[in-house]
Design a protein around this motif. Structure first.
Motif, mmCIF file in Angstrom:
data_model
loop_
_atom_site.group_PDB
_atom_site.id
_atom_site.type_symbol
_atom_site.label_atom_id
_atom_site.label_comp_id
_atom_site.label_asym_id
_atom_site.label_seq_id
_atom_site.Cartn_x
_atom_site.Cartn_y
_atom_site.Cartn_z
ATOM 1 N N LEU A 138 101.517 19.629 -70.347
ATOM 2 C CA LEU A 138 101.171 18.989 -69.081
ATOM 3 C C LEU A 138 101.462 19.910 -67.895
ATOM 4 O O LEU A 138 100.734 19.919 -66.916
ATOM 5 C CB LEU A 138 101.954 17.686 -68.925
ATOM 6 C CG LEU A 138 101.590 16.880 -67.696
ATOM 7 C CD1 LEU A 138 101.294 15.439 -68.082
ATOM 8 C CD2 LEU A 138 102.706 16.915 -66.680
ATOM 9 N N CYS A 139 102.519 20.710 -67.984
ATOM 10 C CA CYS A 139 102.962 21.533 -66.850
ATOM 11 C C CYS A 139 102.292 22.903 -66.769
ATOM 12 O O CYS A 139 102.436 23.583 -65.744
ATOM 13 C CB CYS A 139 104.478 21.712 -66.905
ATOM 14 S SG CYS A 139 105.396 20.198 -66.577
ATOM 15 N N VAL A 140 101.578 23.327 -67.787
ATOM 16 C CA VAL A 140 100.960 24.667 -67.778
ATOM 17 C C VAL A 140 100.188 24.952 -66.490
ATOM 18 O O VAL A 140 100.360 26.023 -65.897
ATOM 19 C CB VAL A 140 100.083 24.893 -69.034
ATOM 20 C CG1 VAL A 140 99.121 26.045 -68.859
ATOM 21 C CG2 VAL A 140 100.957 25.125 -70.249
ATOM 22 N N PRO A 141 99.360 24.020 -65.996
ATOM 23 C CA PRO A 141 98.626 24.334 -64.763
ATOM 24 C C PRO A 141 99.517 24.516 -63.535
ATOM 25 O O PRO A 141 99.073 25.043 -62.526
ATOM 26 C CB PRO A 141 97.697 23.131 -64.567
ATOM 27 C CG PRO A 141 97.651 22.437 -65.878
ATOM 28 C CD PRO A 141 98.946 22.737 -66.564
ATOM 29 N N MET A 142 100.775 24.104 -63.637
ATOM 30 C CA MET A 142 101.681 24.188 -62.485
ATOM 31 C C MET A 142 102.775 25.231 -62.669
ATOM 32 O O MET A 142 103.676 25.333 -61.845
ATOM 33 C CB MET A 142 102.324 22.816 -62.245
ATOM 34 C CG MET A 142 101.333 21.728 -61.919
ATOM 35 S SD MET A 142 102.105 20.095 -61.816
ATOM 36 C CE MET A 142 102.137 19.624 -63.538
ATOM 37 N N LEU A 143 102.719 26.002 -63.743
ATOM 38 C CA LEU A 143 103.809 26.937 -64.027
ATOM 39 C C LEU A 143 103.993 27.988 -62.944
ATOM 40 O O LEU A 143 105.096 28.523 -62.782
ATOM 41 C CB LEU A 143 103.606 27.605 -65.391
ATOM 42 C CG LEU A 143 103.926 26.728 -66.600
ATOM 43 C CD1 LEU A 143 103.741 27.514 -67.895
ATOM 44 C CD2 LEU A 143 105.329 26.144 -66.519
ATOM 45 N N ASP A 144 102.954 28.281 -62.177
ATOM 46 C CA ASP A 144 103.108 29.250 -61.084
ATOM 47 C C ASP A 144 104.045 28.721 -59.997
ATOM 48 O O ASP A 144 104.539 29.479 -59.169
ATOM 49 C CB ASP A 144 101.740 29.613 -60.489
ATOM 50 C CG ASP A 144 101.004 28.415 -59.902
ATOM 51 O OD1 ASP A 144 101.150 27.293 -60.439
ATOM 52 O OD2 ASP A 144 100.272 28.599 -58.912
ATOM 53 N N ARG A 145 104.335 27.421 -60.006
ATOM 54 C CA ARG A 145 105.209 26.805 -59.016
ATOM 55 C C ARG A 145 106.677 26.770 -59.446
ATOM 56 O O ARG A 145 107.544 26.404 -58.649
ATOM 57 C CB ARG A 145 104.775 25.366 -58.745
ATOM 58 C CG ARG A 145 103.383 25.257 -58.213
ATOM 59 C CD ARG A 145 102.990 23.770 -58.157
ATOM 60 N NE ARG A 145 101.714 23.640 -57.501
ATOM 61 C CZ ARG A 145 101.549 23.680 -56.184
ATOM 62 N NH1 ARG A 145 102.569 23.835 -55.400
ATOM 63 N NH2 ARG A 145 100.351 23.569 -55.666
ATOM 64 N N VAL A 146 106.954 27.100 -60.694
ATOM 65 C CA VAL A 146 108.321 26.999 -61.213
ATOM 66 C C VAL A 146 109.300 27.830 -60.390
ATOM 67 O O VAL A 146 110.425 27.406 -60.140
ATOM 68 C CB VAL A 146 108.379 27.388 -62.710
ATOM 69 C CG1 VAL A 146 109.803 27.514 -63.211
ATOM 70 C CG2 VAL A 146 107.620 26.356 -63.542
ATOM 71 N N GLU A 147 108.879 28.982 -59.924
ATOM 72 C CA GLU A 147 109.776 29.849 -59.152
ATOM 73 C C GLU A 147 110.183 29.237 -57.819
ATOM 74 O O GLU A 147 111.164 29.659 -57.220
ATOM 75 C CB GLU A 147 109.124 31.224 -58.935
ATOM 76 C CG GLU A 147 108.841 31.979 -60.232
ATOM 77 C CD GLU A 147 110.070 32.111 -61.141
ATOM 78 O OE1 GLU A 147 111.161 32.420 -60.631
ATOM 79 O OE2 GLU A 147 109.926 31.889 -62.357
ATOM 80 N N ARG A 148 109.451 28.232 -57.344
ATOM 81 C CA ARG A 148 109.771 27.582 -56.071
ATOM 82 C C ARG A 148 110.837 26.494 -56.224
ATOM 83 O O ARG A 148 111.317 25.959 -55.231
ATOM 84 C CB ARG A 148 108.518 26.954 -55.469
ATOM 85 C CG ARG A 148 107.425 27.950 -55.187
ATOM 86 C CD ARG A 148 106.215 27.240 -54.611
ATOM 87 N NE ARG A 148 105.015 28.056 -54.824
ATOM 88 C CZ ARG A 148 103.797 27.610 -54.690
ATOM 89 N NH1 ARG A 148 103.577 26.360 -54.331
ATOM 90 N NH2 ARG A 148 102.767 28.400 -54.900
#
Length: 169
Positions: free
Chosen positions: A17-27
């Motif tokens: 579910l989170c794959v499309p949002m993984l670029d946001r993990v660093e935030r």
């Protein structure tokens, strides 16, 4: 002859579910970021607390929803690994002002203890006649005369469940 055992991959459904949002993990705040990265196998570390993972998921969803409203559908939640369902249910209980909808589809026979207390809506199957008509409208090839009746009976009036999952129609 050996018996195959079921193997649950912790956080597999959550990762999907989170794959499309993984670029946001660093935030995310560092403890949440590290917990989610360890859970997804992106970083080595101690087993993260489910509370931190739940907070990380809530923060991730809320961050994504800042750009546009977000709806997440968790289909067949009764078959998802509990390590994934628990943080999603945690987030579902806490999204208030954020334009986030978490929708869990659960079959009656499923064990959905993690979802207890969330608002629910029971969706009934179609009547037998209507289910046969709907199924006939999507059949692309010849079927034995007994097959449609069996599909309607096994899916309790929801022939699409069988058609989507078996891909035979």
């Amino acid at each position: 002859m050996g018996v195959e055992s079921e193997m649950e991959l912790a956080y597999a459904g959550l990762h999907q579910l989170c794959v499309p949002m993984l670029d946001r993990v660093e935030r995310l705040p560092v403890p949440q970021r590290d917990a989610l990265r360890v859970a997804f196998g992106l970083q080595v570390g101690d087993v993260p607390s489910r509370f931190l993972i739940g907070l990380a998921v809530l923060s991730l969803l809320a961050g994504a929803a800042e750009e546009q409203p977000l709806a997440c559908l968790v289909d067949d939640a009764q078959w998802r690994d509990s390590a994934s369902v628990q943080p999603l249910a945690f987030a579902a209980r806490r999204v208030m002002a954020d334009p986030v909808a978490l929708i869990f589809a659960v079959r009656e026979s499923g064990n959905a203890a993690e979802l207890a207390g969330l608002p629910g809506l029971k969706v009934q199957g179609f009547g037998e006649r209507d289910a046969h008509l709907i199924l006939a409208s999507v059949i692309r090839g010849p079927l034995d005369d007994r097959v449609p009746g069996r599909i309607v009976a096994e899916t309790r009036g929801n022939p699409f469940w069988r058609c989507w999952s078996c891909r035979a129609c």
